[in-house]
Design a protein around this motif. Structure first.
Motif, PDB file in Angstrom:
ATOM      1  N   THR A 207      -0.126   8.987  -1.279  1.00 62.37           N
ATOM      2  CA  THR A 207      -0.760   8.717   0.012  1.00 62.37           C
ATOM      3  C   THR A 207      -1.140  10.007   0.722  1.00 62.37           C
ATOM      4  O   THR A 207      -2.228  10.118   1.296  1.00 62.37           O
ATOM      5  CB  THR A 207       0.186   7.889   0.903  1.00 62.37           C
ATOM      6  OG1 THR A 207       0.587   6.707   0.202  1.00 62.37           O
ATOM      7  CG2 THR A 207      -0.497   7.495   2.197  1.00 62.37           C
TER       8      THR A 207
ATOM      9  N   HIS B 180      -2.705   1.737   2.535  1.00 63.50           N
ATOM     10  CA  HIS B 180      -2.944   2.153   1.155  1.00 63.50           C
ATOM     11  C   HIS B 180      -2.165   1.230   0.215  1.00 63.50           C
ATOM     12  O   HIS B 180      -0.955   1.031   0.396  1.00 63.50           O
ATOM     13  CB  HIS B 180      -2.510   3.605   0.961  1.00 63.50           C
ATOM     14  CG  HIS B 180      -3.076   4.525   2.006  1.00 63.50           C
ATOM     15  ND1 HIS B 180      -4.295   5.145   1.871  1.00 63.50           N
ATOM     16  CD2 HIS B 180      -2.592   4.897   3.225  1.00 63.50           C
ATOM     17  CE1 HIS B 180      -4.541   5.867   2.945  1.00 63.50           C
ATOM     18  NE2 HIS B 180      -3.522   5.739   3.783  1.00 63.50           N
TER      19      HIS B 180
ATOM     20  N   THR C 127      -7.818   1.430  -0.302  1.00 65.06           N
ATOM     21  CA  THR C 127      -7.423   1.671   1.083  1.00 65.06           C
ATOM     22  C   THR C 127      -8.160   0.698   2.001  1.00 65.06           C
ATOM     23  O   THR C 127      -9.364   0.497   1.835  1.00 65.06           O
ATOM     24  CB  THR C 127      -7.747   3.120   1.506  1.00 65.06           C
ATOM     25  OG1 THR C 127      -6.947   4.014   0.729  1.00 65.06           O
ATOM     26  CG2 THR C 127      -7.447   3.350   2.977  1.00 65.06           C
TER      27      THR C 127
END
Length: 222
Positions: free
Chosen positions: A36, A202, A216
Motif C-alpha cells: 500500500t 486498496h 484501488t
C-alpha cells in the motif's frame, strides 16, 4: 501424575500454536502495508519532479520594459538554493502510528459503491468487514515499512515540519481480512499539502502465499 503430564503437554502444544500463528499474521500485515505504501507514494523521482520549482517571475521596473536586476537576482538566488535542497534532500513521508478510523460518510460511500458494483463482487465481504470495524486506538509498527524508493519514513508525531522535504503524511486504517485470510483491504488517507490529498481503499488477494495488489477504490480527492 498422568494428569499433570497431560496438562503440561496440552499447554506446550497451545504455546507452540501461538508461536506459529502470530508471525504469519505479522507477515500478512507487513506485506499489505508495504504494498500500500508503494501504491500511495510511488517513486521519489516522481515527487522530485512534482516539487520542482517554477522559474522565477521577471519583475519589471514600473513604466519601463527593463528588468529590475537586483530583485530578480535575489529571486533567482532563492529559487536555485531551494531547488538545490530539493534535488539533494532526503525526502520523507510522515506516517501516523495511530490507525485511521473510517468516518460515517466514507462508510456510506463504500456501501454505495458495493451496491453499484455490477462486476466483481468477490470483495464485498471484506469491504463490509472494513466498514464494521469499531472505533480503534490501535497502532502500527512503523519499523515494518520498507520503502522501495529513495525516501525516508518518519513518525508523524516527531517528524519535522519541513515542507521542502516532506512528500506528505499518510495514515492507514486497520486491515480487514475475510475469514479465510486470502482477501484483504485497507483504507488510507494521504495529505500532500494544505489542499492536496486523497482517500482510497486498496484491495488485495493472497495467492501462492503472497499478497497481490488487485485495485484501488477512490473515496475522495482534494
Amino acid at each position: 501424575m498422568p494428569k499433570l503430564i497431560l496438562f503440561l503437554v496440552t499447554l506446550l502444544l497451545f504455546s507452540c500454536n501461538n508461536k506459529i500463528d502470530t508471525p504469519a499474521i505479522d507477515t500478512d500485515v507487513s506485506q499489505i502495508l508495504n504494498l500500500t505504501l508503494d501504491k500511495v507514494i510511488g517513486s521519489d523521482t516522481t515527487w522530485r519532479y512534482h516539487m520542482k520549482l517554477p522559474p522565477p517571475p521577471i519583475p519589471i521596473i514600473a513604466f519601463t520594459d527593463k528588468v529590475d536586476s537586483v530583485e530578480y537576482l535575489k529571486t533567482v538566488s532563492w529559487r536555485d538554493s531551494a531547488q538545490k535542497v530539493l534535488d539533494t534532500a532526503a525526502l520523507f513521508v510522515a506516517i501516523s502510528k495511530e490507525n485511521e478510523n473510517i468516518v460515517e460518510r466514507y462508510i456510506d460511500n463504500i456501501e454505495h459503491q458495493i451496491r453499484n458494483s455490477k462486476s466483481d463482487t468477490s470483495f464485498n465481504g471484506v469491504l463490509h468487514q472494513l466498514c464494521n470495524q469499531r472505533i480503534s486506538k490501535d497502532t502500527i509498527d512503523i519499523a515494518i515499512l520498507k520503502p522501495r524508493h529513495n525516501f525516508k519514513i518518519l513518525d508523524a508525531s516527531t517528524a519535522p515540519n519541513d515542507r521542502l522535504r516532506r512528500i506528505g503524511s499518510l495514515r492507514f486504517s486497520k486491515i480487514a481480512f475475510n475469514e479465510t485470510k486470502d482477501k484483504a483491504c485497507v483504507y488510507t488517507s494521504f495529505s500532500c499539502g494544505e489542499w492536496c490529498g486523497n482517500g482510497d481503499i486498496h484491495l488485495y488477494l493472497k495467492k501462492d502465499g503472497k499478497w497481490k495488489y488487485v485495485k484501488t477504490w477512490e473515496l475522495w480527492v482534494s
